[in-house]
Motif scaffolding. Structure first.
Motif, short mmCIF file in Angstrom:
data_model
loop_
_atom_site.label_atom_id
_atom_site.label_comp_id
_atom_site.label_asym_id
_atom_site.label_seq_id
_atom_site.Cartn_x
_atom_site.Cartn_y
_atom_site.Cartn_z
N GLU A 161 -7.85 2.50 -4.97
CA GLU A 161 -8.36 3.59 -4.14
C GLU A 161 -9.38 3.01 -3.18
O GLU A 161 -10.15 2.13 -3.57
CB GLU A 161 -9.11 4.60 -5.01
N LEU A 192 -9.49 9.70 8.41
CA LEU A 192 -8.81 8.42 8.54
C LEU A 192 -7.52 8.41 7.74
O LEU A 192 -7.40 9.10 6.72
CB LEU A 192 -9.71 7.29 8.02
N SER A 193 -6.56 7.62 8.17
CA SER A 193 -5.31 7.45 7.42
C SER A 193 -5.56 6.56 6.21
O SER A 193 -6.60 5.90 6.11
CB SER A 193 -4.26 6.82 8.30
N GLY A 194 -4.59 6.54 5.28
CA GLY A 194 -4.75 5.73 4.07
C GLY A 194 -4.98 4.26 4.38
O GLY A 194 -5.85 3.61 3.79
N GLY A 195 -4.22 3.73 5.34
CA GLY A 195 -4.39 2.32 5.70
C GLY A 195 -5.74 2.06 6.33
O GLY A 195 -6.39 1.04 6.06
N MET A 196 -6.20 3.00 7.17
CA MET A 196 -7.52 2.83 7.81
C MET A 196 -8.63 2.87 6.76
O MET A 196 -9.59 2.11 6.83
CB MET A 196 -7.74 3.93 8.85
N ARG A 219 -8.91 -0.33 5.13
CA ARG A 219 -9.53 -1.33 6.01
C ARG A 219 -11.04 -1.15 6.05
O ARG A 219 -11.79 -2.13 6.10
CB ARG A 219 -8.93 -1.24 7.41
N ASP A 276 2.32 2.70 1.80
CA ASP A 276 3.75 2.52 2.07
C ASP A 276 4.01 1.09 2.54
O ASP A 276 3.10 0.37 2.93
CB ASP A 276 4.21 3.54 3.11
N ILE A 296 5.37 -0.47 5.09
CA ILE A 296 5.06 -1.01 6.42
C ILE A 296 3.55 -1.15 6.59
O ILE A 296 3.06 -2.16 7.10
CB ILE A 296 5.68 -0.11 7.51
N THR A 297 2.80 -0.14 6.11
CA THR A 297 1.34 -0.25 6.18
C THR A 297 0.88 -1.46 5.37
O THR A 297 -0.01 -2.21 5.80
CB THR A 297 0.69 1.03 5.62
N VAL A 351 1.40 -4.63 7.30
CA VAL A 351 0.39 -4.82 8.34
C VAL A 351 -0.92 -5.31 7.72
O VAL A 351 -1.58 -6.22 8.24
CB VAL A 351 0.16 -3.51 9.12
N LEU A 361 0.94 3.33 13.16
CA LEU A 361 0.77 3.81 11.78
C LEU A 361 -0.47 4.68 11.66
O LEU A 361 -0.44 5.75 11.07
CB LEU A 361 0.64 2.62 10.83
N GLU A 369 -0.50 8.65 10.74
CA GLU A 369 -1.01 9.04 9.44
C GLU A 369 -2.34 9.78 9.52
O GLU A 369 -2.78 10.35 8.53
CB GLU A 369 -1.20 7.78 8.57
N THR A 370 -2.96 9.75 10.69
CA THR A 370 -4.24 10.43 10.82
C THR A 370 -4.03 11.93 10.78
O THR A 370 -3.17 12.45 11.48
CB THR A 370 -4.93 10.02 12.13
N ARG A 401 -1.94 13.67 3.57
CA ARG A 401 -1.77 13.10 2.23
C ARG A 401 -1.51 14.18 1.23
O ARG A 401 -2.21 15.14 1.15
CB ARG A 401 -2.99 12.36 1.71
#
Lengths: 263, 299
Positions: free
Chosen positions: A93, A144-148, A151, A175, A177-178, A181, B22, B26-27, B299
């Motif tokens: 997480e 923010l997205s999960g990948g962000m 980061r 996922d 692709i994320t 990256v 991405l 996803e945002t 999400r």
């Protein structure tokens, strides 16, 4: 708890900068010592700047091992040396604090490490730029997205002064692709910062994609079963033929290791 | 050690686009917010309708003379009494005095309650020792403290504040403890990894993480503070200025039922207004800034 996680006597510190982490005969139990050990006499040395992937099936004690290196738990026996200061630890997480902005999360790590107020903002901005989030500092975590988020968590980990970064399946919830990256990003950042990394995963390809060395742990009890050094030059892609070949070999060992528990 | 230089620049840009794409996909997209006025109207009209129905019942009871008019005045008479107290300024003076007392007492309660709550949250032994007592105090009506407070502090403001503190502090302590119990353990682990110990752990991790749960305790603490003050003002008549509770008791002494009802209405109104003006926006702000507003986030 400033320089080493577990106090060691004088002989352990003859060459303090020679290792990023050294585990000697580390054994750990949950609860009383009569129960079977989770980790059994683990010896592991990580060189400064080295990228080591710890691989194993469920129940091999990978996460426990990281907790011990991070100093969140003390081993029942054996020593854990981390000469380079409190290691940073990333979880599956992102575990960012939702009452702070992205930059605020990074600044908190700096603040708790004693960085002066004037420098915090600039340093946080530098770290966010390093993870390619230069414009997202003022955003709240939920924006923010999960990948962000992951980061930002990486930037927060880099804000800690220790030169060892511990990662506990940090990309497992993302996922493909994320994740791809972020593998690229992590390799780049590792190259730029020169930190040592212990990266725990159950994904063989991910381990081969990232690590200079892959350590396979057996399960119940967790022991070092086998090691591979990965000589494929970076940047690798997860679908490189060399990565696939070594992954197949390691997977075979992992299967045998898991099958041992079936009877 | 790091062996290789970074990737060739051509692939870098393609990956940049990929990463940016991405992030963009996803945002979470902010949901279009419906008109504030429409939302407010949707919340308000059922309340107005319910109040209207109560007024109708009251008026009917008055017309049927269920009680003699001195004991059950008409809504119109009560309204005139209320207007009278507003016009001669006594309502405003009483409301400001009472709210001021409650605000000061509540602020002191927050300081004391947070201090005790932090101590109990930090020490499991203290919590086992004092937790049950504080929970018990919460169910003790604060009126019970009024005689004791008068003996200790005579007819001074200290009596009011003592009663408010004894009424509000237990709720605030328990609210803070409930808030800290709900903090995800992962937040605390992260705090340890970042090196937060002792007071820094409380200040930068535990208290902010506990805030959403703690807000409920604060709200309850305010309600208890306001009730305690009214009980104290009802009983303590002389020597202090005229608050709402004192006006209410004046109505009883002079058998002026319309004044009694008007004062009850004012006490009720102050409670609602404080909730709407102070606590509702505070809660909205805290939940909104953490993305906890219930509106679907990605999400």
């Amino acid at each position: 708890m400033t320089t080493t996680v577990t106090a060691v006597d004088g002989q352990g510190s003859t060459a303090p900068a020679a290792v990023a982490a050294r585990l000697t005969g580390v054994t750990h139990h949950f609860g009383e010592a009569s129960r079977p050990p989770v980790l059994d006499r683990i010896d592991l040395t990580v060189a400064p700047g080295e990228f080591v992937c710890l691989l194993g099936a469920s129940g091999c004690g990978k996460s426990t091992l990281l907790s011990l290196v991070a100093g969140l738990d003390q081993p029942v026996s054996g020593t854990v040396e981390v000469p380079g200061g409190r290691p940073a630890l990333m979880f599956q997480e992102p575990a960012l604090y939702p009452w702070l902005t992205a930059a605020g999360n990074v600044e908190l790590a700096l603040r708790l490490r004693g960085v002066a107020r004037a420098e915090r903002r600039e340093e946080a901005q530098r770290l966010l730029t390093l993870v390619r989030l230069e414009g997202s500092g003022p955003k709240r975590v939920h924006e923010l997205s999960g990948g962000m988020r992951q980061r930002v968590a990486l930037a927060r980990a880099l804000a800690q002064e220790g030169d060892l970064l511990l990662m506990d399946e940090p990309f497992a919830a993302l996922d493909a692709i994320t994740r791809d990256v972020l593998h690229e990003e992590l390799t780049r950042i590792w190259t730029e910062t020169g930190r040592a990394v212990i990266f725990v995963t159950h994904n063989v390809r991910e381990a081969v994609r990232l690590g200079q060395r892959v350590v396979l742990l057996s399960s119940r009890p967790g022991r070092v079963a086998r090691e591979w050094s990965v000589d494929i030059p970076q940047p690798r892609r997860i679908d490189d033929p060399d990565v696939s070949r070594l992954s197949a070999e390691i997977t075979e060992d992992l299967r045998q290791e898991i099958a041992r528990h079936g009877h | 050690m790091a062996t290789d230089t970074s990737a060739p620049p051509t692939r870098r840009t393609a990956d940049d686009d990929l990463a940016a794409g991405l992030d963009a996909l996803e945002t979470p997209i902010a949901a279009p917010r419906s008109s504030v006025w429409r939302a407010a109207w949707r919340a308000v009209w059922p309340v107005l309708a319910a109040l209207g129905a109560l007024l109708v019942v009251w008026q009917v009871a008055y017309l049927l003379e269920l009680k003699p008019p001195y004991a059950l005045p008409s809504p119109a008479d009560t309204w005139h009494t209320l207007l009278g107290t507003i016009q001669d300024g006594s309502a405003w003076r009483a409301v400001t005095l009472s709210v001021q007392r409650a605000a000061v007492g509540f602020s002191m309660s927050v300081v004391v309650g947070v201090a005790i709550g932090v101590a109990l949250a930090a020490s499991p032994l203290l919590r086992r020792a004092f937790g049950p007592i504080i929970t018990g105090l919460q169910s003790l009506p604060s009126v019970a403290w009024v005689p004791a407070a008068i003996i200790w502090f005579q007819l001074t403001d200290a009596t009011m504040y003592a009663v408010i503190l004894l009424g509000a502090v237990p709720s605030i302590v328990n609210g803070l403890l409930a808030g800290t119990d709900q903090v995800p353990p992962l937040y605390l682990r992260v705090g340890r990894v970042l090196g937060a110990t002792g007071w820094t752990r409380i200040r930068f991790v535990l208290l902010p993480a506990a805030l959403p749960g703690f807000l409920g305790g604060l709200k309850q603490g305010w309600a208890f503070a306001w009730r305690s003050l009214m009980a104290a003002e009802l009983i303590v008549q002389t020597g202090l200025g005229t608050g709402l509770g004192q006006i209410l008791d004046l109505g009883r002494v002079t058998s002026d039922m319309s004044l009694v009802i008007a004062s009850i209405g004012l006490i009720f109104l102050v409670g609602i207004v404080i909730e709407l003006v102070v606590f509702a926006p505070l809660e909205r702000h805290v939940l909104h800034s953490r993305g906890l507003t219930g509106q679907a986030s990605a999400r």
